[in-house]
Design an enzyme around this catalytic site. Structure first.
Site, PDB file in Angstrom:
ATOM      1  CG  HIS A  63       6.802  14.083  69.146  1.00 18.84           C
ATOM      2  ND1 HIS A  63       7.114  15.059  68.217  1.00 18.84           N
ATOM      3  CD2 HIS A  63       7.651  13.051  68.890  1.00 18.84           C
ATOM      4  CE1 HIS A  63       8.089  14.625  67.432  1.00 18.84           C
ATOM      5  NE2 HIS A  63       8.440  13.405  67.815  1.00 18.84           N
ATOM      6  CG  LEU A  64       5.698  17.008  76.086  1.00 21.06           C
ATOM      7  CD1 LEU A  64       6.152  18.080  77.076  1.00 21.06           C
ATOM      8  CD2 LEU A  64       5.202  15.776  76.838  1.00 21.06           C
ATOM      9  NE  ARG A  65       1.954  14.112  68.893  1.00 19.16           N
ATOM     10  CZ  ARG A  65       2.851  13.825  67.960  1.00 19.16           C
ATOM     11  NH1 ARG A  65       3.631  14.752  67.433  1.00 19.16           N
ATOM     12  NH2 ARG A  65       2.957  12.586  67.516  1.00 19.16           N
ATOM     13  CG  HIS A 233      14.416   9.004  65.107  1.00 22.83           C
ATOM     14  ND1 HIS A 233      15.046   9.390  63.957  1.00 22.83           N
ATOM     15  CD2 HIS A 233      13.377   9.870  65.259  1.00 22.83           C
ATOM     16  CE1 HIS A 233      14.411  10.432  63.439  1.00 22.83           C
ATOM     17  NE2 HIS A 233      13.400  10.747  64.213  1.00 22.83           N
ATOM     18  CG  ASN A 279       9.837   8.846  59.409  1.00 24.78           C
ATOM     19  OD1 ASN A 279      10.735   8.130  58.991  1.00 24.78           O
ATOM     20  ND2 ASN A 279       9.673  10.101  59.023  1.00 24.78           N
ATOM     21  CG  ASP A 306      10.227   9.494  67.797  1.00 21.22           C
ATOM     22  OD1 ASP A 306       9.549  10.527  68.005  1.00 21.22           O
ATOM     23  OD2 ASP A 306      10.506   9.084  66.662  1.00 21.22           O
TER      24      ASP A 306
HETATM   25  O1  DOR Z   1       7.189   8.303  64.164  1.00 21.04           O
HETATM   26  C1  DOR Z   1       7.393   9.497  64.244  1.00 21.04           C
HETATM   27  N1  DOR Z   1       6.484  10.322  64.792  1.00 21.04           N
HETATM   28  N2  DOR Z   1       8.537   9.993  63.775  1.00 21.04           N
HETATM   29  C2  DOR Z   1       8.757  11.295  63.690  1.00 21.04           C
HETATM   30  O2  DOR Z   1       9.814  11.663  63.247  1.00 21.04           O
HETATM   31  C3  DOR Z   1       7.713  12.259  64.101  1.00 21.04           C
HETATM   32  C4  DOR Z   1       6.808  11.680  65.084  1.00 21.04           C
HETATM   33  C5  DOR Z   1       5.539  12.464  65.280  1.00 21.04           C
HETATM   34  O3  DOR Z   1       5.594  13.683  65.474  1.00 21.04           O
HETATM   35  O4  DOR Z   1       4.466  11.854  65.318  1.00 21.04           O
END
Ligand code: DOR
Length: 425
Positions: A63-65, A233, A279, A306
């Site tokens: 996730h590069l946000r 995951h 998650n 992740d």
């Molecule tokens: O822990 C998690 N963070 N699981 C995900 O599926 C999404 C991710 C997030 O975007 O923060």
């Protein structure tokens, strides 16, 4: 561009069945020779004796946000974190703001990565518009721009009919569907793995069946449609076994495991540690063992982090409202090497799980080390001992459960397209 000679390392490239002590010559962004005692005249020499030289590591779950959540991470900081951890390519998830559900956002990511990125970036677009779980994105257009996979990661596609259509749409374009397999009704208001620890802590549990039932559905839909499914995951014994059995039947399925799931259990949540909240959640010892078994027997195709950066204010709150996720790019390599030390897999297998395995899972044109190919290379010191200091991570966010951990093994030099993108120390 200077010529670089990586000298005397143990060069391991599983895709090429290469495992030998030799030199690697880089010119104009490409690998031009691999062999013994190559001429070092006119080259910048990287002494790799005692080191391992591999194809650049590939992380297909990051996730590069960026766009929109740059207070957690952006393309520059996330890719800096990547090269620091030895990764030369990352695939980034679409749960940004706006969501990457269009050519516009995909183009923005590709442009910003080209301008400011430290490594290659492969945007993953969403399956549904705005992650709404209702209407499909224009997958054909997205594929034409260089998208290899689509995912609503962070959320499942709950409607099975919509997932069927998504698979049927993705298949002719050769797009992979990366599934976040979770049944939200079974999750309910759970915030950690359901078991003795959740009971003890008085926290609502997330049962394994919420993941297993969703994984089973995805596998059946992939079997039905013939589309390529990649399960993200995987964290439970049941899900690992569902993928194992599906592969035996010839279903077009691959899966990934995250370092935190093969390293930690829900025990790490004790003390209401929000840096152990993610998650899918950290599971039981039996699940952790099953994930390791899946890694050992080839059920798991890729190790993927992740990497989920969050601001301190999103973690420094009571457990039930803390955000899910941890940063992972800078700790994945030593945690994978720990599997080698513990006898779960050998070193070439560990390299495969971080290079050609993930690349092949999404069909990405990376993960190889061969003459004529791009010079994306990671030089690893497998014996380097270091301590994780969360505050010193290159990522903008510091949410790691491994703060203070003693690690063994690190990338000492990360080369992207023939340029040194990171050098340790
Ligand atoms: O822990 C998690 N963070 N699981 C995900 O599926 C999404 C991710 C997030 O975007 O923060």
């Amino acid at each position: 561009m200077a010529k670089i000679l990586i000298k005397g390392g143990r060069v391991i490239s599983p895709a090429q069945k290469l495992d030998d002590i030799c030199d690697v010559l880089i010119e104009k962004g490409k690998i031009t020779a691999i062999g013994k005692k190559l001429d070092s005249k006119g080259t910048e020499v990287i002494d790799a004796s005692g080191k391992v030289v591999t194809p650049g590591l590939v992380d297909i779950h990051v996730h590069l946000r960026d766009p929109g959540l740059e207070y957690k991470e952006d393309i520059a900081s996330g890719t800096l974190s990547a090269v620091t951890g030895g990764f030369t390519a990352v695939a980034c998830m679409p749960n940004t703001d706006p969501v990457n559900d269009s050519q516009t956002v995909t183009s923005y990511i590709l442009k910003k990565a080209a301008d400011e990125g430290h490594c290659r970036v492969f945007p993953i677009a969403s399956i549904t518009k705005g992650l709404d779980g209702e209407s499909l994105t224009e997958m054909g257009e997205l594929r034409a721009l260089g998208v290899y996979a689509v995912s609503d990661d962070g959320k499942p596609v709950s409607n099975p009919q919509l997932m069927r259509r998504a698979m049927e749409y993705a298949k002719p374009f050769g797009l992979t569907i990366t599934s976040h397999a979770e049944d939200l009704d079974l999750v309910g208001s759970g915030v950690m793995n359901e078991g003795p620890v959740s009971t003890e802590l008085g926290l609502k549990g997330i049962p394994w069946v919420s993941e297993d039932s969703a994984t089973a559905r995805e596998v059946m839909l992939a079997e039905f449609t013939g589309a390529h499914l990649h399960v993200a995951h995987v964290s439970t014994k049941g899900s690992i076994d569902i993928v194992r059995q599906a592969k035996k039947r010839g279903v077009n399925v691959t899966c990934e495991a995250a370092p935190h799931h093969f390293t930690l259990t829900d025990d790490a949540v004790r003390g209401y540690n929000t840096n152990a909240k993610m998650n899918p959640p950290l599971r039981s010892e039996e699940d952790r063992e099953a994930v390791r078994q899946g890694i050992a027997d080839g059920t798991v195709d890729a190790i993927a982090t992740d990497h989920a950066p969050h601001h301190i204010d999103e973690k420094n709150v009571e457990f039930s409202i803390a955000m899910n996720g941890i940063v992972g790019l800078e700790t994945a390599l030593p945690l994978t090497l720990k599997l080698v030390e513990e006898g779960v897999i050998d070193l070439p297998k560990a390299v495969a799980l971080l290079t050609c395995g993930p690349a092949e899972s999404l069909g990405l044109p990376v993960g190889q080390l061969e003459v004529g190919g791009a010079a994306d290379i990671t030089v690893i010191d497998p014996n380097l001992e270091w301590t994780v200091e969360a505050q010193k991570l290159a990522s903008k966010s510091k949410n790691t459960p491994f703060d203070g951990w003693q690690m063994k093994g690190a990338a000492v030099c990360t080369i992207v397209a023939g340029k040194i993108a990171y050098k340790r120390g």
